[in-house]
Design a protein around this motif. Structure first.
Motif, PDB file in Angstrom:
ATOM      1  N   PRO A  18      -0.363  12.493  -2.980  1.00 31.57           N
ATOM      2  CA  PRO A  18      -1.031  11.742  -1.913  1.00 31.57           C
ATOM      3  C   PRO A  18      -1.195  10.280  -2.307  1.00 31.57           C
ATOM      4  O   PRO A  18      -1.399   9.960  -3.483  1.00 31.57           O
ATOM      5  CB  PRO A  18      -2.388  12.443  -1.790  1.00 31.57           C
ATOM      6  CG  PRO A  18      -2.117  13.840  -2.227  1.00 31.57           C
ATOM      7  CD  PRO A  18      -1.096  13.721  -3.336  1.00 31.57           C
ATOM      8  N   VAL A  19      -1.122   9.382  -1.307  1.00 30.99           N
ATOM      9  CA  VAL A  19      -1.041   7.949  -1.598  1.00 30.99           C
ATOM     10  C   VAL A  19      -2.434   7.343  -1.826  1.00 30.99           C
ATOM     11  O   VAL A  19      -3.430   7.838  -1.296  1.00 30.99           O
ATOM     12  CB  VAL A  19      -0.305   7.205  -0.466  1.00 30.99           C
ATOM     13  CG1 VAL A  19       1.080   7.794  -0.278  1.00 30.99           C
ATOM     14  CG2 VAL A  19      -1.092   7.247   0.842  1.00 30.99           C
ATOM     15  N   GLU A  52       8.126  -0.181   3.239  1.00 28.99           N
ATOM     16  CA  GLU A  52       8.384  -1.168   4.283  1.00 28.99           C
ATOM     17  C   GLU A  52       8.526  -0.487   5.645  1.00 28.99           C
ATOM     18  O   GLU A  52       8.012  -0.977   6.660  1.00 28.99           O
ATOM     19  CB  GLU A  52       9.664  -1.956   3.968  1.00 28.99           C
ATOM     20  CG  GLU A  52       9.544  -2.882   2.765  1.00 28.99           C
ATOM     21  CD  GLU A  52       9.769  -2.170   1.429  1.00 28.99           C
ATOM     22  OE1 GLU A  52       9.832  -0.920   1.390  1.00 28.99           O
ATOM     23  OE2 GLU A  52       9.888  -2.879   0.414  1.00 28.99           O
ATOM     24  N   LYS A  53       9.220   0.670   5.659  1.00 30.03           N
ATOM     25  CA  LYS A  53       9.423   1.388   6.924  1.00 30.03           C
ATOM     26  C   LYS A  53       8.087   1.853   7.510  1.00 30.03           C
ATOM     27  O   LYS A  53       7.822   1.664   8.708  1.00 30.03           O
ATOM     28  CB  LYS A  53      10.336   2.601   6.671  1.00 30.03           C
ATOM     29  CG  LYS A  53      10.611   3.439   7.900  1.00 30.03           C
ATOM     30  CD  LYS A  53      11.739   4.422   7.614  1.00 30.03           C
ATOM     31  CE  LYS A  53      12.092   5.235   8.847  1.00 30.03           C
ATOM     32  NZ  LYS A  53      11.421   6.527   8.859  1.00 30.03           N
ATOM     33  N   VAL A  54       7.232   2.416   6.660  1.00 30.03           N
ATOM     34  CA  VAL A  54       5.930   2.906   7.133  1.00 30.03           C
ATOM     35  C   VAL A  54       5.085   1.743   7.671  1.00 30.03           C
ATOM     36  O   VAL A  54       4.455   1.853   8.725  1.00 30.03           O
ATOM     37  CB  VAL A  54       5.186   3.641   5.996  1.00 30.03           C
ATOM     38  CG1 VAL A  54       3.731   3.903   6.369  1.00 30.03           C
ATOM     39  CG2 VAL A  54       5.894   4.951   5.666  1.00 30.03           C
ATOM     40  N   VAL A  73      -4.759   3.151   8.234  1.00 31.60           N
ATOM     41  CA  VAL A  73      -3.495   3.889   8.185  1.00 31.60           C
ATOM     42  C   VAL A  73      -2.750   3.560   6.886  1.00 31.60           C
ATOM     43  O   VAL A  73      -2.208   4.450   6.221  1.00 31.60           O
ATOM     44  CB  VAL A  73      -2.623   3.590   9.418  1.00 31.60           C
ATOM     45  CG1 VAL A  73      -1.301   4.341   9.327  1.00 31.60           C
ATOM     46  CG2 VAL A  73      -3.355   3.986  10.702  1.00 31.60           C
ATOM     47  N   LEU A  74      -2.751   2.273   6.517  1.00 31.13           N
ATOM     48  CA  LEU A  74      -2.079   1.868   5.272  1.00 31.13           C
ATOM     49  C   LEU A  74      -2.593   2.686   4.081  1.00 31.13           C
ATOM     50  O   LEU A  74      -1.810   3.197   3.283  1.00 31.13           O
ATOM     51  CB  LEU A  74      -2.300   0.375   5.047  1.00 31.13           C
ATOM     52  CG  LEU A  74      -1.653  -0.293   3.837  1.00 31.13           C
ATOM     53  CD1 LEU A  74      -1.437  -1.781   4.104  1.00 31.13           C
ATOM     54  CD2 LEU A  74      -2.465  -0.125   2.553  1.00 31.13           C
ATOM     55  N   LYS A  75      -3.919   2.816   3.985  1.00 42.57           N
ATOM     56  CA  LYS A  75      -4.490   3.480   2.813  1.00 42.57           C
ATOM     57  C   LYS A  75      -4.146   4.959   2.721  1.00 42.57           C
ATOM     58  O   LYS A  75      -4.181   5.540   1.640  1.00 42.57           O
ATOM     59  CB  LYS A  75      -6.027   3.328   2.817  1.00 42.57           C
ATOM     60  CG  LYS A  75      -6.494   1.957   2.365  1.00 42.57           C
ATOM     61  CD  LYS A  75      -7.999   1.907   2.185  1.00 42.57           C
ATOM     62  CE  LYS A  75      -8.445   2.455   0.844  1.00 42.57           C
ATOM     63  NZ  LYS A  75      -8.356   1.455  -0.228  1.00 42.57           N
ATOM     64  N   THR A  76      -3.842   5.576   3.855  1.00 44.39           N
ATOM     65  CA  THR A  76      -3.620   7.023   3.847  1.00 44.39           C
ATOM     66  C   THR A  76      -2.168   7.422   4.087  1.00 44.39           C
ATOM     67  O   THR A  76      -1.810   8.580   3.873  1.00 44.39           O
ATOM     68  CB  THR A  76      -4.490   7.699   4.920  1.00 44.39           C
ATOM     69  OG1 THR A  76      -4.294   7.012   6.162  1.00 44.39           O
ATOM     70  CG2 THR A  76      -5.958   7.642   4.540  1.00 44.39           C
ATOM     71  N   GLN A  77      -1.315   6.483   4.540  1.00 45.94           N
ATOM     72  CA  GLN A  77       0.058   6.838   4.895  1.00 45.94           C
ATOM     73  C   GLN A  77       1.129   6.070   4.114  1.00 45.94           C
ATOM     74  O   GLN A  77       2.234   6.577   3.942  1.00 45.94           O
ATOM     75  CB  GLN A  77       0.309   6.563   6.394  1.00 45.94           C
ATOM     76  CG  GLN A  77      -0.752   7.117   7.320  1.00 45.94           C
ATOM     77  CD  GLN A  77      -0.571   8.583   7.585  1.00 45.94           C
ATOM     78  OE1 GLN A  77       0.501   9.007   7.982  1.00 45.94           O
ATOM     79  NE2 GLN A  77      -1.595   9.362   7.341  1.00 45.94           N
ATOM     80  N   THR A 117     -13.299   9.758   1.835  1.00 53.44           N
ATOM     81  CA  THR A 117     -13.761   8.793   2.845  1.00 53.44           C
ATOM     82  C   THR A 117     -12.591   8.066   3.499  1.00 53.44           C
ATOM     83  O   THR A 117     -12.675   7.663   4.661  1.00 53.44           O
ATOM     84  CB  THR A 117     -14.702   7.747   2.206  1.00 53.44           C
ATOM     85  OG1 THR A 117     -14.078   7.237   1.024  1.00 53.44           O
ATOM     86  CG2 THR A 117     -16.033   8.360   1.847  1.00 53.44           C
ATOM     87  N   ASP A 118     -11.478   7.901   2.755  1.00 52.61           N
ATOM     88  CA  ASP A 118     -10.305   7.253   3.347  1.00 52.61           C
ATOM     89  C   ASP A 118      -9.682   8.143   4.423  1.00 52.61           C
ATOM     90  O   ASP A 118      -9.203   7.663   5.448  1.00 52.61           O
ATOM     91  CB  ASP A 118      -9.255   6.941   2.276  1.00 52.61           C
ATOM     92  CG  ASP A 118      -9.709   5.835   1.341  1.00 52.61           C
ATOM     93  OD1 ASP A 118     -10.555   5.022   1.764  1.00 52.61           O
ATOM     94  OD2 ASP A 118      -9.220   5.782   0.208  1.00 52.61           O
ATOM     95  N   MET A 119      -9.674   9.455   4.164  1.00 51.39           N
ATOM     96  CA  MET A 119      -9.129  10.386   5.156  1.00 51.39           C
ATOM     97  C   MET A 119     -10.033  10.429   6.390  1.00 51.39           C
ATOM     98  O   MET A 119      -9.549  10.492   7.520  1.00 51.39           O
ATOM     99  CB  MET A 119      -8.997  11.795   4.558  1.00 51.39           C
ATOM    100  CG  MET A 119      -8.081  11.884   3.346  1.00 51.39           C
ATOM    101  SD  MET A 119      -6.447  11.136   3.610  1.00 51.39           S
ATOM    102  CE  MET A 119      -5.767  12.256   4.829  1.00 51.39           C
ATOM    103  N   LEU A 120     -11.355  10.363   6.180  1.00 55.77           N
ATOM    104  CA  LEU A 120     -12.295  10.372   7.308  1.00 55.77           C
ATOM    105  C   LEU A 120     -12.133   9.097   8.144  1.00 55.77           C
ATOM    106  O   LEU A 120     -12.203   9.133   9.370  1.00 55.77           O
ATOM    107  CB  LEU A 120     -13.735  10.497   6.805  1.00 55.77           C
ATOM    108  CG  LEU A 120     -14.085  11.847   6.167  1.00 55.77           C
ATOM    109  CD1 LEU A 120     -15.478  11.801   5.554  1.00 55.77           C
ATOM    110  CD2 LEU A 120     -13.987  12.972   7.189  1.00 55.77           C
TER     111      LEU A 120
END
Lengths: 91, 154
Positions: free
Chosen positions: A87-88, B57-59, B114-118, B139-142
């Motif tokens: 996971p990132v 870069e794509k994400v 979104v950046l932090k989780t994807q 907390t990032d997922m929440l």
């Protein structure tokens, strides 16, 4: 389903990142497939071939095919770039 | 525009670029993420950032497209550093311009969540004698969940 490298019928590149790359001790491998294969089948194959690669189990890592996140049922084709990673944690 | 780079960035320069390219926008929101020293115990000397060249870069480009579908935006600028960083160093810059402030605030927050989780980045803490990969924070997922109903971007 999967042969050792070379021959060139269905060659895929598999990349590993971050903690997973360190635990497996490799950042990239190439595999020749003799037929299409799912992500889940690829994981099973790699775990069976490498004694210490149980970290590749489903649920423990994310998978991307050609730079897009995918699930275990995604089919891998000739020339694809597959990546496994934890996971990132950026930002 | 997206940049993944080892070099530092200058917030003033980035703001000026956003301002100059935003003729009909009345709002610019910028965010900067820093290396926190609370992450770093006394024995930790540096933070290392790894990414997946090509996919990252794509994400991030897809993330900009999605933000533009949700809000009417002018410019979007994302800079994310990789390599070794020290406490208090800048890690990430997000800048968004829009006609109205609420869209600019929301879009900048959406981009960061979104950046932090994807986006495929990974942090590793380096100590004097050891190194440890940073774990995912709940907390990032929440934070991501509040954006998951596309009918309600608020």
């Amino acid at each position: 389903m999967v042969n050792a490298v070379s021959g060139g019928w269905k060659m895929i590149t598999i990349k590993f990142f971050a903690s997973l790359r360190e635990r497996l001790g490799v950042d990239s491998i190439q595999l020749e497939l003799t037929s299409s294969i799912t992500v889940s089948q690829l994981q099973q194959h790699l775990i069976a071939q490498h004694e210490d690669w149980s970290d590749l189990q489903q649920g423990k890592v994310l998978c991307a095919v050609n730079h897009t996140l995918c699930d275990a049922n995604t089919t891998i084709h000739d020339g694809d770039e597959v990546a496994f990673f934890p996971p990132v944690t950026g930002g | 525009m997206i940049s993944i780079q080892r070099e530092d960035f200058n917030v003033g320069d980035e703001y000026e670029l956003l301002r100059k390219t935003s003729r009909s926008e009345g709002a610019v929101v910028t965010f900067v993420g820093l290396v926190r020293d609370v992450n770093l115990s006394d024995s930790v000397t540096a933070l290392e950032l790894e990414h997946y060249p090509g996919m990252t870069e794509k994400v991030l480009n897809e993330l900009c497209d999605e933000a533009r579908q949700r809000w009417v935006l002018g410019a979007i600028r994302i800079i994310h550093r990789v390599g070794k960083l020290q406490a208090n160093d800048q890690i990430v810059f997000v800048g968004v311009s829009s006609r109205h402030r609420q869209d600019a605030f929301d879009a900048a927050q959406f981009v960061m969540d979104v950046l932090k989780t994807q986006a495929p980045f990974w942090k590793k803490e380096h100590g004097v004698n050891s190194a440890k990969w940073v774990e995912v924070r709940e907390t990032d997922m929440l934070a991501l969940q509040r954006w998951q109903n596309p009918q309600d971007p608020q």
